[in-house]
Design a protein around this motif. Structure first.
Motif, PDB file in Angstrom:
ATOM      1  N   LEU A 110      13.753 -17.874  50.850  1.00  0.00           N
ATOM      2  CA  LEU A 110      12.596 -18.200  50.031  1.00  0.00           C
ATOM      3  C   LEU A 110      11.341 -17.740  50.763  1.00  0.00           C
ATOM      4  N   CYS A 175       7.432 -28.274  35.028  1.00  0.00           N
ATOM      5  CA  CYS A 175       7.832 -26.988  35.619  1.00  0.00           C
ATOM      6  C   CYS A 175       9.226 -26.519  35.182  1.00  0.00           C
ATOM      7  N   ARG A 182      14.237 -20.149  37.652  1.00  0.00           N
ATOM      8  CA  ARG A 182      13.707 -20.961  38.750  1.00  0.00           C
ATOM      9  C   ARG A 182      13.545 -20.117  40.009  1.00  0.00           C
ATOM     10  N   LEU A 183      14.491 -19.212  40.255  1.00  0.00           N
ATOM     11  CA  LEU A 183      14.400 -18.309  41.398  1.00  0.00           C
ATOM     12  C   LEU A 183      13.766 -17.001  40.936  1.00  0.00           C
ATOM     13  N   TYR A 191      13.218 -14.687  47.331  1.00  0.00           N
ATOM     14  CA  TYR A 191      12.849 -15.361  46.097  1.00  0.00           C
ATOM     15  C   TYR A 191      11.716 -16.358  46.346  1.00  0.00           C
ATOM     16  N   LEU A 193      10.460 -20.091  44.443  1.00  0.00           N
ATOM     17  CA  LEU A 193      10.773 -21.080  43.429  1.00  0.00           C
ATOM     18  C   LEU A 193       9.647 -21.123  42.408  1.00  0.00           C
ATOM     19  N   SER A 194       9.985 -21.155  41.132  1.00  0.00           N
ATOM     20  CA  SER A 194       8.966 -21.110  40.083  1.00  0.00           C
ATOM     21  C   SER A 194       8.001 -22.285  40.185  1.00  0.00           C
ATOM     22  N   GLU A 195       8.513 -23.486  40.569  1.00  0.00           N
ATOM     23  CA  GLU A 195       7.606 -24.630  40.654  1.00  0.00           C
ATOM     24  C   GLU A 195       6.591 -24.453  41.783  1.00  0.00           C
ATOM     25  N   GLU A 196       6.996 -23.745  42.854  1.00  0.00           N
ATOM     26  CA  GLU A 196       6.048 -23.488  43.945  1.00  0.00           C
ATOM     27  C   GLU A 196       4.987 -22.482  43.510  1.00  0.00           C
ATOM     28  N   SER A 259       6.741 -33.620  47.051  1.00  0.00           N
ATOM     29  CA  SER A 259       6.991 -32.520  47.997  1.00  0.00           C
ATOM     30  C   SER A 259       5.914 -32.435  49.072  1.00  0.00           C
ATOM     31  N   PRO A 287      12.781 -28.702  49.137  1.00  0.00           N
ATOM     32  CA  PRO A 287      12.555 -28.645  47.681  1.00  0.00           C
ATOM     33  C   PRO A 287      13.188 -29.861  47.003  1.00  0.00           C
ATOM     34  N   PHE A 292      19.346 -24.834  43.402  1.00  0.00           N
ATOM     35  CA  PHE A 292      19.130 -23.390  43.526  1.00  0.00           C
ATOM     36  C   PHE A 292      19.939 -22.784  44.671  1.00  0.00           C
TER      37      PHE A 292
END
Length: 693
Positions: A110, A175, A182-183, A191, A193-196, A259, A287, A292
């Motif tokens: 990530l 999210c 998501r990735l 990758y 993470l989409s939420e990040e 988080s 996470p 994931f």
């Protein structure tokens, strides 16, 4: 007896700690360590949803109720649970960081947006603007926009927003739309993470505000609903259960994960809005959803050394291909051991029965089924062929209700007679009865299993499946189904142990027999293979057996509320837990030694909910060869010194250490099944072979 029991909830957390330990072990392949870490989190989510939720409900009802083993109140248990979870989560964070470093060494990982080169940052911003931002549904909490309902298990981005007037507001963005991945690929096998990414670009979403603080948030909600207590007899039961599933999604929060660290005032505000108590707030060092990690494994599929050696369930040598399955079962009892042996003979038996003109009826209890169930397809085919098909589909199989509801509709549409369980009892038995016209009399073909009729889990869980034409077992199984059809439970069961009325008492009687032998100075033995042990009545009798000198070995994967090795109580009792690549799920009860040994396989653990509040079935193993085989399997598990942990008197577990060479029982069973599957071919070609005993 005081001091000899362990708390159920803390014992379960110790089990999940053993799962986490597999993620920590350097001798476990990297991608399998990722898998164990994801399983740890998934287990913990369900624990909060069910067990912690139940404790919260108990504490709200009464602060004086104490559990019957360690006499802890619900509130004391909650405090102890939360402390142990925080300690486990520290380990989880450490192992996550270690595993991400290991993935990085393999070129997979990530990325941190701030450390990316400008071109990649710009590309991600463009992706956010064109693919994600347009799909978001941001909310600013205010007088005209109340705090939204947060779905359990989903991730939200939360921002503390300062307006031009200086007033602070909360901004929230779901999210997990499921529309975007998501990735998000950033580079080859790298990758984000989409939420990040959403959290990073919070200022772009909430224009006109300054983002003072931000975090990702994930809620876990109580899922512990008593269906029987809420059921109205005037309602259609299947539609009632469908409504209950919807209601569960809105239950009270039992955990709030963040988080990032937020100021105490913001945390208190989030608790007030969500209804979560501050003691249930957890700060994440990882996470918030680790599922994931299983997707990241896909980038390393070309590296087989990073996974367990591939194993495919083998052809069971006791079945001869090309011959009717029912005829082979009529010759002698057969036993399948999943996942080492394939489920195909059982599926073939159902398919054969569906098309056999002499088969009169098929009756089954179904608890958890695969999404694409060949078992159900065979039952539908049988009904369409004009056979009587009676199926009890347990709609109260927690978290599988929706799947079971859908299958029950399809079975009904095909003409099957479908029941949805019993009032006050969950039907957890794994029982199938095929009735067939014989040349001289009616024939019964009975299957009793330790695990669900689920083709997927039959490749992942260790389970046993007995198939027999024993007429006494068949008649007893027919009595079970007759009672179920009438909405009743058996008062007497001469051959099978059948909970809720005819299992616990029979187990106690077998233990008493061993106590009597020990007191006469004779050899006495009890062997138990279980998922969990919490039934205090049975544990009290096991203590008495140990005190009498009965040798007791127990392989208990999960919860074990009985301490071994306590002076004057459990000195002759040994407990091990095996956690490995396959989930240990089979249940075996062994009583006695030598020729008088009795062996049962069962769907029931020794938990009060199984022995007294469910319909469960245990079947005797009468075939001498099968008894020897199961005895050998149990003894093999006791030799394990690689995946087995021994429970000590202080309630902690340690890896088993013995004088034998390194021995992994699950790996042994894999090799044994592979050798047995090719043995007949080798014999024909003149090679050496090894048949399974």
């Amino acid at each position: 007896m005081e001091g000899v029991y362990l708390n159920r909830e803390l014992s379960w957390l110790a089990f999940n700690g053993r799962v986490l330990e597999e993620a920590e072990r350097e001798d476990v392949p990297l991608c399998e360590r990722l898998n164990f870490l994801a399983i740890y989190q998934r287990n913990l989510d369900e624990f909060f949803m069910v067990r912690v939720g139940s404790l919260v409900d108990q504490d709200m009802l009464s602060q004086s109720i104490r559990e019957n083993k360690t006499h802890m109140t619900a509130r004391a248990q909650i405090r102890a649970v939360l402390a142990q979870v925080r300690a486990l989560d520290q380990r989880k964070t450490a192992v996550y960081q270690t595993l991400m470093e290991c993935l990085g060494n393999e070129g997979v990982g990530l990325v941190d947006f701030r450390r990316l080169e400008r071109e990649k940052r710009e590309a991600l911003e463009t992706y956010f603007d064109t693919e994600i931002a347009v799909l978001l549904s941001p909310i600013i909490v205010g007088k005209r926009q109340p705090f939204p309902f947060l779905r359990g298990g989903e991730i939200y981005a939360v921002g503390v927003l300062a307006g031009k007037n200086g007033k602070e507001k909360l901004g929230i963005i779901p999210c997990g739309s499921g529309v975007f991945p998501r990735l998000i690929p950033v580079a080859a096998r790298q990758y984000m993470l989409s939420e990040e990414l959403i959290l990073h670009f919070l200022p772009k979403v909430f224009k006109g505000y300054r983002v003072k603080a931000k975090s990702l948030l994930r809620m876990t909600r109580n899922a512990d609903i008593d269906a029987d207590a809420l059921y109205d007899e005037d309602l259609d039961y299947r539609e009632f259960m469908a409504e209950l599933v919807k209601r569960r999604r809105r239950l009270a929060p039992v955990r709030l994960e963040l988080s990032r660290q937020l100021e105490d005032g913001i945390v208190r505000l989030l608790c007030r809005y969500t209804g979560a108590e501050p003691q249930f707030v957890f700060g994440g060092g990882t996470p918030l959803d680790l599922s994931f990690l299983l997707r990241m494994q896909d980038a390393l599929r070309q590296r087989p050394e990073l996974f367990y050696e591939r194993f495919v369930p083998q052809r069971p040598p006791q079945f001869q291909s090309g011959l009717p399955i029912l005829e082979q079962i009529r010759e002698r009892d057969r036993l399948l051991a999943y996942p080492y042996e394939s489920m195909k003979p059982f599926l073939a038996m159902l398919q054969e029965a569906a098309g056999d003109e002499r088969v009169i009826s098929i009756k089954m209890t179904l608890y958890r089924m695969a999404r694409q169930s060949k078992v159900v397809e065979a039952l539908i085919e049988a009904a369409e062929n004009g056979k009587e098909v009676f199926v009890l589909v347990e709609l109260k199989a927690r978290f599988d209700e929706e799947n079971n509801i859908e299958w029950s509709r399809r079975l009904e549409d095909a003409g099957c007679q479908v029941m949805y369980g019993l009032d006050g009892y969950k039907v957890h038995s794994k029982l199938c009865l095929i009735t067939r016209r014989g040349e001289e009399q009616v024939e019964y073909y009975t299957q009793i299993g330790t695990g669900n009729y689920n083709e997927k889990t039959a490749r992942l869980y260790t389970d046993l499946s007995l198939m027999t034409a024993d007429p006494e077992i068949g008649l007893n199984a027919a009595a079970v189904f007759q009672a179920l059809a009438l909405g009743e439970t058996l008062e007497d069961s001469p051959v099978l142990m059948v909970a809720p009325r005819c299992l616990q008492n029979q187990v106690l009687a077998r233990i008493d027999e061993e106590i009597a032998h020990a007191r006469r100075g004779e050899s006495a033995y009890i062997g138990l293979k279980l998922n969990s042990l919490t039934d205090k009545t049975i544990m009290e009798r096991l203590i008495e057996a140990s005190q009498a000198g009965v040798s007791i070995d127990m392989v208990v994967r999960g919860i074990c509320c009985l301490r071994p090795g306590v002076p004057g109580a459990t000195e002759h009792l040994r407990v091990i837990s095996i956690v490995g690549r396959f989930l240990e799920h089979s249940r075996m009860y062994l009583f006695g030694t030598g020729e008088r040994r009795q062996i049962y396989i069962s769907s029931a653990d020794f938990m009060t909910r199984n022995t007294l509040r469910r319909v469960e079935v245990a079947a005797p193993i009468r075939d001498a060869d099968l008894k020897r085989r199961l005895t050998a399997m149990f003894d093999t598990m006791l030799r394990d010194n690689q995946q087995a942990r021994q429970l000590r008197a202080d309630g902690t577990y340690c890896l088993v250490q013995n004088q034998g060479p390194p021995f992994n029982s699950q790996e042994f069973f894999c090799r044994q099944a592979q050798e047995a599957a090719v043995a007949p071919v080798l014999e024909i070609t003149g090679g050496a072979g090894h048949k399974m005993g």
